[in-house]
Each structure stands twice: as C-alpha cells, then as structure tokens.
Design a protein around this motif. Structure first.
Motif, PDB file in Angstrom:
ATOM      1  N   ILE A 197       3.468   6.002  -5.723  1.00  0.00           N
ATOM      2  CA  ILE A 197       3.370   5.943  -7.243  1.00  0.00           C
ATOM      3  C   ILE A 197       2.209   7.013  -7.500  1.00  0.00           C
ATOM      4  O   ILE A 197       2.630   7.657  -8.313  1.00  0.00           O
ATOM      5  CB  ILE A 197       3.023   4.632  -7.811  1.00  0.00           C
ATOM      6  N   VAL A 198       1.165   6.919  -6.779  1.00  0.00           N
ATOM      7  CA  VAL A 198       0.101   8.073  -7.119  1.00  0.00           C
ATOM      8  C   VAL A 198       0.658   9.310  -6.801  1.00  0.00           C
ATOM      9  O   VAL A 198       0.409  10.179  -7.605  1.00  0.00           O
ATOM     10  CB  VAL A 198      -1.318   7.510  -6.100  1.00  0.00           C
ATOM     11  N   ALA A 199       1.281   9.555  -5.633  1.00  0.00           N
ATOM     12  CA  ALA A 199       1.862  10.816  -5.430  1.00  0.00           C
ATOM     13  C   ALA A 199       3.159  11.316  -6.491  1.00  0.00           C
ATOM     14  O   ALA A 199       3.111  12.549  -6.630  1.00  0.00           O
ATOM     15  CB  ALA A 199       2.595  10.796  -4.062  1.00  0.00           C
ATOM     16  N   SER A 238       0.792  -1.111   0.010  1.00  0.00           N
ATOM     17  CA  SER A 238      -0.070   0.055   0.024  1.00  0.00           C
ATOM     18  C   SER A 238       0.829   1.196  -0.160  1.00  0.00           C
ATOM     19  O   SER A 238       0.600   2.173  -0.609  1.00  0.00           O
ATOM     20  CB  SER A 238      -0.966   0.203   1.193  1.00  0.00           C
ATOM     21  N   ILE A 293       2.016   1.738  -3.526  1.00  0.00           N
ATOM     22  CA  ILE A 293       1.097   2.289  -4.470  1.00  0.00           C
ATOM     23  C   ILE A 293       0.582   3.841  -4.177  1.00  0.00           C
ATOM     24  O   ILE A 293       0.408   4.628  -5.130  1.00  0.00           O
ATOM     25  CB  ILE A 293      -0.245   1.243  -4.121  1.00  0.00           C
ATOM     26  N   LEU A 294       0.693   3.925  -3.067  1.00  0.00           N
ATOM     27  CA  LEU A 294       0.573   5.657  -2.553  1.00  0.00           C
ATOM     28  C   LEU A 294       1.617   6.346  -3.091  1.00  0.00           C
ATOM     29  O   LEU A 294       1.417   7.520  -3.719  1.00  0.00           O
ATOM     30  CB  LEU A 294       0.227   5.849  -1.169  1.00  0.00           C
ATOM     31  N   LEU A 349       3.005  10.275  -9.740  1.00  0.00           N
ATOM     32  CA  LEU A 349       2.266  10.759 -11.168  1.00  0.00           C
ATOM     33  C   LEU A 349       1.353  11.760 -10.958  1.00  0.00           C
ATOM     34  O   LEU A 349       1.256  12.519 -12.040  1.00  0.00           O
ATOM     35  CB  LEU A 349       1.428   9.363 -11.321  1.00  0.00           C
ATOM     36  N   PHE A 350       0.678  12.136  -9.655  1.00  0.00           N
ATOM     37  CA  PHE A 350      -0.187  13.384  -9.593  1.00  0.00           C
ATOM     38  C   PHE A 350       0.121  14.258  -8.724  1.00  0.00           C
ATOM     39  O   PHE A 350      -0.354  14.451  -7.742  1.00  0.00           O
ATOM     40  CB  PHE A 350      -1.789  13.005  -9.443  1.00  0.00           C
TER      41      PHE A 350
END
Length: 97
Positions: free
Chosen positions: A90-92, A84, A87-88, A94-95
């Motif tokens: 990677i999201v941070a 988790s 994943i967080l 990318l965005f």
C-alpha cells in the motif's frame, strides 16, 4: 500415552513426504537430545503421531496428538508476514518514486 514394550525391534523406516516440516523437526530434535535409535510415524494416522525409541531391552512407544506437536506460533508468523507485506504494498502504491 507412553508404553514400554520389552524385546521389540524398531520397524523399517518408510519413505517420508519431501516437504514434511514436522517429520524433519521431530527427527532433528530426537537425534540431538536422545541420541538413541528411533522411529517416527507422522504419515500414518492423521490425528496421532507415533514415536518409538530403542532402549536397553525394550522399546518406548509414545503416541501423541498431532495438535500438541505443531507449533502454534507458525500461524502468527504467517499472519504478520502477510500483514506487513500488505502494508508495504500500500505504501509503495501511494508513494511511487
């Protein structure tokens, strides 16, 4: 393996490692459930754990394999935490804000 040894006393408690989760967990459970004098050796043999409980006129000695006492869900919890967090991250990345 469980044995009952008549007229035996509990050994003197040795110092335990500061970060030993298993020792703290076992001590807490024995203290809460059995409410009798006890002695635990989680440091001695690497494959076995010895637990001694003082009964009326005897000492119950329990020798258990360490693998049977370590909770298996701890590893699953760590895998989920790492997954988790990844994943967080990677999201941070990318965005960004």
């Amino acid at each position: 393996m469980v044995r009952f040894v008549p007229d035996e006393e509990l050994p003197i408690t040795r110092s335990k490692p500061f970060f030993d989760f298993l020792d703290r967990y076992l001590s807490g459970e024995i203290r809460r459930r059995i409410k009798r004098p006890y002695w635990i050796d989680t440091v001695g043999s690497s494959r076995h754990i010895e637990i001694r409980v003082k009964l009326d006129g005897a000492v119950m000695r329990v020798l258990a394999q360490r693998a049977q006492l370590i909770p298996s869900n701890t590893h699953i919890f760590l895998v989920w935490m790492v997954a988790s967090a990844t994943i967080l991250l990677i999201v941070a990345v990318l965005f960004p804000a």
